[in-house]
Enzyme design. Structure first.
Site, short mmCIF file in Angstrom:
data_model
loop_
_atom_site.label_atom_id
_atom_site.label_comp_id
_atom_site.label_asym_id
_atom_site.label_seq_id
_atom_site.Cartn_x
_atom_site.Cartn_y
_atom_site.Cartn_z
N SER A 80 0.83 -0.96 -0.06
CA SER A 80 -0.04 -0.59 0.06
C SER A 80 0.94 0.93 -0.09
O SER A 80 1.97 1.79 -0.94
CB SER A 80 -0.88 -0.17 1.05
OG SER A 80 -1.90 0.59 1.22
N GLU B 66 -9.57 -5.80 -3.42
CA GLU B 66 -9.00 -4.82 -3.07
C GLU B 66 -10.05 -4.30 -1.37
O GLU B 66 -10.28 -4.36 -0.57
CB GLU B 66 -8.72 -2.97 -3.58
CG GLU B 66 -7.32 -4.05 -4.18
CD GLU B 66 -6.25 -4.03 -3.82
OE1 GLU B 66 -6.22 -3.43 -2.84
OE2 GLU B 66 -5.12 -4.66 -4.26
N HIS C 292 -7.92 -5.94 -0.01
CA HIS C 292 -6.45 -5.20 0.89
C HIS C 292 -5.79 -5.61 1.85
O HIS C 292 -6.30 -5.41 2.84
CB HIS C 292 -6.88 -3.51 0.96
CG HIS C 292 -5.86 -2.67 0.24
ND1 HIS C 292 -4.77 -2.84 -0.43
CD2 HIS C 292 -5.33 -1.64 1.50
CE1 HIS C 292 -4.00 -1.03 0.05
NE2 HIS C 292 -4.55 -0.92 0.53
#
Ligand SMILES: *[C@@H]1O[C@H](CO)[C@@H](O)[C@H](O)[C@H]1NC(C)=O
Ligand SMILES: *[C@@H]1O[C@H](CO)[C@@H](O)[C@H](O)[C@H]1NC(C)=O
Ligand SMILES: *[C@@H]1O[C@H](CO)[C@@H](O)[C@H](O)[C@H]1NC(C)=O
Ligand SMILES: *[C@@H]1O[C@H](CO)[C@@H](O)[C@H](O)[C@H]1NC(C)=O
Ligand SMILES: *[C@@H]1O[C@H](CO)[C@@H](O)[C@H](O)[C@H]1NC(C)=O
Ligand SMILES: *[C@@H]1O[C@H](CO)[C@@H](O)[C@H](O)[C@H]1NC(C)=O
Length: 588
Positions: A231, A361, A479
Site C-alpha cells: 500500500s 481491494e 486490501h
C-alpha cells in the site's frame, strides 16, 4: 536508462587476508563484550538470553525468537537509525546515526510513530527505529529484504506484533522492517523552505543507508537488497525506483497494492493540509513560519490524534498526505520531478520487480456507505463533490465523475442492494489502488529492461482484513490480505500453523519471496518444492501475463483491463510513445 546487473546473491566465502577490508563487519558469532565489560556469547546458540552483533558502527544486543517451523533466529528490534526527530529536529530531514557509543539494547520493539492512540499500544515521537531478524550469522551473506509498512502514510508501524518475522524466518534471508514518520510529522509540506516535504520518504532512505553500513554484520549481503512494501509502502517502493536519493541502495523491488501512477495527482506542496493541521490543533495559519513555530510546540499526541479531522466524507479520502515534487531550497531532494517525468528522462533505477493487487481491494468500503442512509443520500445528492473525495479524482473532474457513474452504476443512484454494493465496492477498489497497480505494472513492463512479474492475490482463507461483522468470515480478497501469509500479525489474527491450506500458502508466499530476493526471479528452484507447479513468466507489453495466486497457480492475461480501460481513457497516458520507439503497438 540505468541498468543494474542482477546479483545472484550466491553464498560465497570471501577470501580474507590479514588487514583486508573484506571482512569488515563480519566479526560476528565471536564473543562480544558488553558495556560493562563482560564477555558475551554472540549467537542464540551461545547465549539464548542476549545475542550480540558487533558492526563497524556499534554493538547491538538482541533477543532470540522462534520461527513458525521452530527455527531459532536472532531479533534486534527498536534500533534507532536516526536521531530522535523531536524538539528542534521535528519537521527536519532525518539526522542519521553513524556511530553508537554504547551497546544498543535491541531486545524489545520500539514505539510506533505518532498516530491516533490505540489503548495499550506503545507510541512515541522518538520512533525512527528498525528491526533486524536474522536466522544465522556466518561468512555466507544472505539476501536482505527490507519491508516498508502499509497504513496510508498516517498509521501502522513495523512493530513485531504487526509485521511479525516468524514466517519469513524459515527462509535464509535477513529481514529488516522499518518505521518512518507519519502524517503531518512525516509529510508536512508548505511549498517553501520551512517544510519542503517528503521527510517520511527521507526517513526510509536513511534506513536503507543504515542497511548498507550495517547489515553485513548481521549476516546480510548489502549488494543483494530487496525493498518490499504494501500500500503506502508499495507506493514508497515505486518512488525509490526514481529517487536520486535511493539509487544503488537496493537490487530488487516488490510493490503490493500501491502505486504513484494513477488518477491521484502528485502536487508541488500540500499547504492546505499544513493549514488544516494547524487549525486542528489551534495554531495560527497566517504564514509558514508561524504554522511551523506553533506546530513545533504542540505535543505529538495531539498531532497524531487529530487524524480524524482530515476526513471529508465518511472516512474518505483514504489517501491524505502525498509525496510532493520538491523545490530545491538547499536540502537533499527526494523527488525533484514528477515520477513520470523521471521515467521519461530515463532515470528509472531498474531492478527486477514484482507488482500486485488483490482481487477485491477496497470492496468493503461499499458497506460503510450503503449501510448508512445518510451517507448514501449524500453520495447521490452531491455526487460530483463526493466522488472527487472518495475516488481521489483530480481538481477538474466533473466529466470523469460523470463517466464513472455511467460505467459503474449505469447512471443510476446508488442504493442499498446487492448489485450496487458490488459496483460501488469495485469502484472503491479500482480508484484507491487497482488502477494504480494496473498502471504501475503496465508502465514498468514497458520502460524497465528488468523483469516485471505481476500477480493478483485471489485467495480466501480463514481470515481477512475485512470479515463479515455477523459471521466473522471473509467475504472477499481485501486490501492487505496477502500480508497474512507473509507476516505474523498478532494484533489482528492468530498465527498460522503448519497444516491446512493457509499454512500451505505461507510456504508458497515465503518461497516466492526467497527466490525473488535471492535470484531476482520467483520461479521454482530445487530448494523450493512448494513452487513446483509455478511457471510465472514476466509481463511484457505484448503479452501481459499475470499470476492468479490462490489455492493453485494460474497464469492469465490482461488483468482486469476491461475495467481499467475506462480509467486509462479518462486519465490518458500513452504507455509507449513517450519513451519507447514508435514501432511498439500502443496499449489501447
Ligand atoms: C532493554 O530494554 C528493555 C525494554 O526497555 C528493558 O526491559 C531491559 O531491561 C533492557 N535491558 C538492559 C540490559 O538494559
Ligand atoms: C552458513 O550459511 C550457509 C547458507 O545459509 C549454510 O549453508 C551453512 O551451513 C552455514 N554454515 C555454518 C557453519 O553455519
Ligand atoms: C452514518 O454516517 C454519519 C456520517 O459519517 C455518522 O455520523 C452516523 O453516525 C452514521 N450512522 C450510522 C447509523 O452509523
Ligand atoms: C442495507 O442492506 C443490508 C443488507 O440487506 C441490511 O442489513 C441493512 O440494514 C441495510 N441498511 C440500510 C441503511 O438500508
Ligand atoms: C483454519 O484454521 C484451522 C484451525 O487452525 C485449520 O485446521 C484449518 O485448516 C484452517 N483453514 C485453512 C483454509 O487453512
Ligand atoms: C484453481 O483455483 C481457482 C480459484 O480458487 C479455482 O477456481 C480453479 O478451479 C482451480 N483450478 C484447479 C485446476 O484446481
Amino acid at each position: 536508462m540505468h541498468m543494474f546487473s542482477a546479483c545472484l546473491c550466491i553464498a560465497v566465502l570471501r577470501a580474507v587476508h590479514a588487514g583486508d577490508d573484506g571482512n569488515k563487519g563480519l566479526h560476528v558469532g565471536h564473543a562480544g563484550v558488553n558495556n560493562r565489560g563482560h564477555a558475551h556469547g554472540g549467537s542464540c546458540t551461545a547465549d539464548p538470553e542476549a545475542p550480540v552483533v558487533v558492526s563497524l558502527t556499534g554493538s547491538f544486543r538482541g533477543s532470540c525468537m522462534t520461527s513458525r517451523r521452530g527455527r531459532t533466529f536472532e531479533a534486534y528490534r527498536g534500533i534507532r537509525y536516526a536521531e530522535p526527530p523531536v524538539g528542534i529536529l521535528r519537521f527536519q530531514p532525518p539526522k542519521p546515526i553513524h556511530k553508537y557509543w554504547h551497546v544498543v539494547n535491541a531486545s524489545e520493539d520500539g514505539p510506533s510513530c505518532p498516530q491516533p492512540i490505540n489503548p495499550g499500544r506503545y507510541y512515541d515521537e522518538d520512533c525512527l527505529r528498525l528491526n533486524v531478524y536474522t536466522p544465522r550469522r556466518n561468512s555466507s551473506k544472505l539476501p536482505v529484504v527490507v519491508f516498508i509498512h502499509q497504513g496510508g502514510l498516517y498509521s501502522a508501524s513495523s512493530r513485531s506484533d504487526i509485521i511479525g518475522p516468524q514466517y519469513l524466518m524459515d527462509r535464509d534471508i535477513v529481514l529488516v522492517t522499518i518505521n518512518y514518520r507519519l502524517g503531518s510529522l512525516g509529510f508536512l509540506s508548505t511549498g517553501d523552505a520551512y517544510a519542503p516535504g517528503n521527510n517520511g520518504f527521507k526517513d526510509q532512505v536513511a534506513a536503507l543507508r543504515w542497511v548498507q553500513r550495517n547489515i553485513a554484520a548481521f549476516g546480510g549481503d548489502p549488494t543483494c537488497v530487496t525493498i518490499a512494501g504494501y500500500s503506502s509502502g508499495s507506493y514508497s517502493v515505486a518512488l525509490h525506483m526514481v529517487s536520486p536519493m535511493s539509487r544503488g541502495l537496493f537490487h530488487r523491488a516488490i510493490s503490493m497494492s500501491g502505486s504513484p501512477y494513477s488518477q491521484i495527482e502528485i502536487p508541488y506542496h500540500q499547504r492546505h493540509l499544513a493549514e488544516k493541521q494547524a487549525r486542528l490543533v489551534g495554531c495560527p495559519t497566517d504564514n509558514s513560519r508561524v504554522i511551523l513555530d506553533c506546530l513545533k510546540s504542540v505535543p505529538w499526541r495531539d498531532i497524531g490524534n487529530s487524524l480524524g479531522g482530515f476526513a471529508e466524507f465518511a472516512f474518505d479520502p483514504v489517501r491524505i498526505w502525498r509525496p510532493v515534487i520538491e523545490q530545491d531550497f538547499g536540502q537533499e531532494v527526494f523527488m525533484p520531478r514528477h515520477p513520470l517525468e523521471a521515467l521519461r528522462l530515463g532515470q528509472l533505477y531498474a531492478v527486477p520487480y514484482i507488482v500486485s493487487q488483490t482481487r477485491d481491494e477496497f470492496f468493503w468500503k461499499a458497506f460503510t456507505i450503503l449501510q448508512n442512509a445518510t451517507l448514501t443520500q449524500q453520495m447521490n445528492d452531491d455526487w460530483y463533490r463526493v466522488a472527487k473525495i472518495a475516488f481521489m479524482l483530480p481538481e477538474d473532474s466533473r466529466t470523469a465523475a460523470y463517466k464513472i457513474r455511467e460505467a459503474y452504476f449505469k447512471g443510476k443512484p446508488v442504493v442499498n442492494d446487492t448489485v450496487t454494493t458490488y459496483s460501488l465496492g469495485r469502484l472503491y477498489g479500482d480508484a484507491v489502488t487497482g488502477f494504480g497497480a494496473h498502471r504501475l505494472a503496465n508502465i514498468m513492463c514497458r520502460v524497465s529492461p528488468q523483469s516485471v512479474y505481476y500477480y493478483q492475490f485471489s485467495y480466501i482463507g480463514n481470515h481477512s482484513f475485512y470479515e463479515d461483522p455477523i459471521t466473522k468470515k471473509p467475504v472477499g480478497v481485501a486490501h492487505h490480505d496477502d500480508l497474512i501469509y507473509l507476516f505474523s500479525i498478532r494484533v489482528r489474527f492468530p498465527d498460522i500453523g503448519l497444516s491446512g491450506p493457509d499454512a500451505a500458502l505461507v510456504d508458497k508466499m515465503t518461497a516466492i519471496w526467497y527466490n525473488f530476493a535471492r535470484y531476482g526471479d520467483p520461479n521454482p528452484r530445487p530448494a523450493t518444492p512448494e513452487l513446483a507447479t509455478l511457471h510465472w513468466p514476466a509481463m511484457t507489453s505484448q503479452s501481459r501475463r499475470y499470476l492468479r495466486l490462490a489455492n493453485n497457480f494460474t497464469i492469465l492475461h490482461n488483468q482486469a483491463e476491461d475495467r481499467f480501460q475506462l480509467w486509462d481513457q479518462l486519465f490518458p497516458l500513452l504507455y509507449n510513445t513517450w519513451i519507447l520507439p514508435a514501432t511498439i503497438v500502443p496499449f489501447f
